[in-house]
Write a protein that holds these residues in place. Structure first.
Motif, mmCIF file in Angstrom:
data_model
loop_
_atom_site.group_PDB
_atom_site.id
_atom_site.type_symbol
_atom_site.label_atom_id
_atom_site.label_comp_id
_atom_site.label_asym_id
_atom_site.label_seq_id
_atom_site.Cartn_x
_atom_site.Cartn_y
_atom_site.Cartn_z
ATOM 1 N N PRO A 149 25.455 -20.556 -15.820
ATOM 2 C CA PRO A 149 25.084 -21.216 -14.559
ATOM 3 C C PRO A 149 24.033 -20.392 -13.820
ATOM 4 O O PRO A 149 24.060 -19.160 -13.858
ATOM 5 N N SER A 150 23.118 -21.068 -13.164
ATOM 6 C CA SER A 150 22.098 -20.353 -12.384
ATOM 7 C C SER A 150 22.556 -20.139 -10.946
ATOM 8 O O SER A 150 21.870 -19.463 -10.175
ATOM 9 N N ALA A 151 23.715 -20.732 -10.579
ATOM 10 C CA ALA A 151 24.211 -20.579 -9.211
ATOM 11 C C ALA A 151 25.732 -20.707 -9.184
ATOM 12 O O ALA A 151 26.332 -21.354 -10.052
ATOM 13 N N LEU A 152 26.318 -20.086 -8.181
ATOM 14 C CA LEU A 152 27.765 -20.151 -7.965
ATOM 15 C C LEU A 152 28.047 -20.624 -6.544
ATOM 16 O O LEU A 152 27.449 -20.121 -5.586
ATOM 17 N N PHE A 153 28.964 -21.582 -6.424
ATOM 18 C CA PHE A 153 29.537 -21.899 -5.120
ATOM 19 C C PHE A 153 30.921 -21.283 -5.104
ATOM 20 O O PHE A 153 31.756 -21.581 -5.974
ATOM 21 N N VAL A 154 31.182 -20.400 -4.138
ATOM 22 C CA VAL A 154 32.448 -19.669 -4.078
ATOM 23 C C VAL A 154 33.186 -20.086 -2.812
ATOM 24 O O VAL A 154 32.619 -20.084 -1.716
ATOM 25 N N THR A 155 34.461 -20.454 -2.960
ATOM 26 C CA THR A 155 35.179 -21.046 -1.830
ATOM 27 C C THR A 155 35.683 -20.037 -0.804
ATOM 28 O O THR A 155 36.255 -20.439 0.205
ATOM 29 N N SER A 156 35.491 -18.733 -1.040
ATOM 30 C CA SER A 156 35.877 -17.749 -0.026
ATOM 31 C C SER A 156 34.965 -16.536 -0.122
ATOM 32 O O SER A 156 34.493 -16.163 -1.198
ATOM 33 N N ASP A 157 34.715 -15.910 1.023
ATOM 34 C CA ASP A 157 33.844 -14.740 1.067
ATOM 35 C C ASP A 157 34.397 -13.579 0.244
ATOM 36 O O ASP A 157 33.649 -12.854 -0.418
ATOM 37 N N ALA A 215 32.241 -9.581 6.604
ATOM 38 C CA ALA A 215 31.823 -9.010 5.313
ATOM 39 C C ALA A 215 30.668 -9.787 4.705
ATOM 40 O O ALA A 215 29.763 -9.219 4.085
ATOM 41 N N ALA A 216 30.657 -11.108 4.909
ATOM 42 C CA ALA A 216 29.579 -11.932 4.356
ATOM 43 C C ALA A 216 28.257 -11.609 5.036
ATOM 44 O O ALA A 216 27.201 -11.639 4.385
#
Length: 213
Positions: A173-181, A212-213
């Motif tokens: 994958p060229s990108a990640l969507f992450v559901t938590s910081d 943190a983000a």
């Protein structure tokens, strides 16, 4: 996230003359009920619940006598006042942002789907990908605990040449969507370990907005 949320709640109530008692339940039904009994026995004036999955859904009788506000976890049938975001719609917006940057193969790292907000955020990722006619199969989803370690292991599975996305799509994958910081921090470590640059090789968008983000 919950540490920052609890601090904000405590400061606001303290300014109004209230003492806040806090219980961390780890989404465990037994711990939720134990804290509820403890707080009710001590005659608290009100309850604020966040991720109290079992309590919000079952509505124990003793909660009916208290003012209750639910943060985040409330569903459409929750009988309490609630404050939260549209998790699925906000997740879709994050994924759309990645799509607008030209990403097609966007994977998702999520927490346990039995947690309502996690399920909604994963649903938003999948809905937005499908709306754009892009892949959103199970090979692009890695579910792990809500921790840096969980994010690290999930990202390693998704981005490694031996992972499921590579086996089915012939590339990572060229990108990640992450559901938590907190998981996203772990994903950053995984990218470093795999020799991948962020965002040059892999773009990452996380849900949360913590310090943190």
């Amino acid at each position: 996230f919950y540490a920052e949320l609890t601090d904000a709640v405590e400061r606001r109530f303290s300014a109004r003359g209230y003492l806040v008692l806090t219980g961390n339940t780890h989404n465990d039904r037994g711990r939720e009920e134990a804290y509820l009994h403890t707080f009710v026995d001590r005659r608290v004036d009100a309850l604020v619940l966040s991720s109290g999955v079992s309590l919000v859904r079952s509505t124990p009788a003793m909660m009916e006598e208290l003012p209750v506000v639910v943060l985040e976890e409330a569903g459409p049938d929750t009988p309490f006042s609630n404050i939260g975001s549209d998790e699925a719609a906000d997740a879709a917006t994050a994924v759309e942002h990645l799509q607008d940057h030209g990403h097609v193969l966007i994977a998702c790292i999520g927490g346990p789907p039995w947690i309502t907000v996690e399920s909604s955020r994963i649903s938003g990722w999948r809905r937005q990908q499908r709306a754009a006619g892009l892949p959103a199969g199970e090979e692009l989803l890695a579910v792990a605990e809500q921790s840096e370690e969980g994010g690290n292991s999930a990202a390693s599975l998704l981005l490694s040449e031996h992972g499921r996305p590579w086996a089915l799509h012939g590339r990572r994958p060229s990108a990640l969507f992450v559901t938590s910081d907190v998981q996203a921090l772990g994903a950053l470590y995984a990218c470093h370990e795999l020799g991948l640059r962020v965002p040059d090789d892999v773009a990452i968008v996380a849900f949360g907005g913590t310090g943190a983000a």
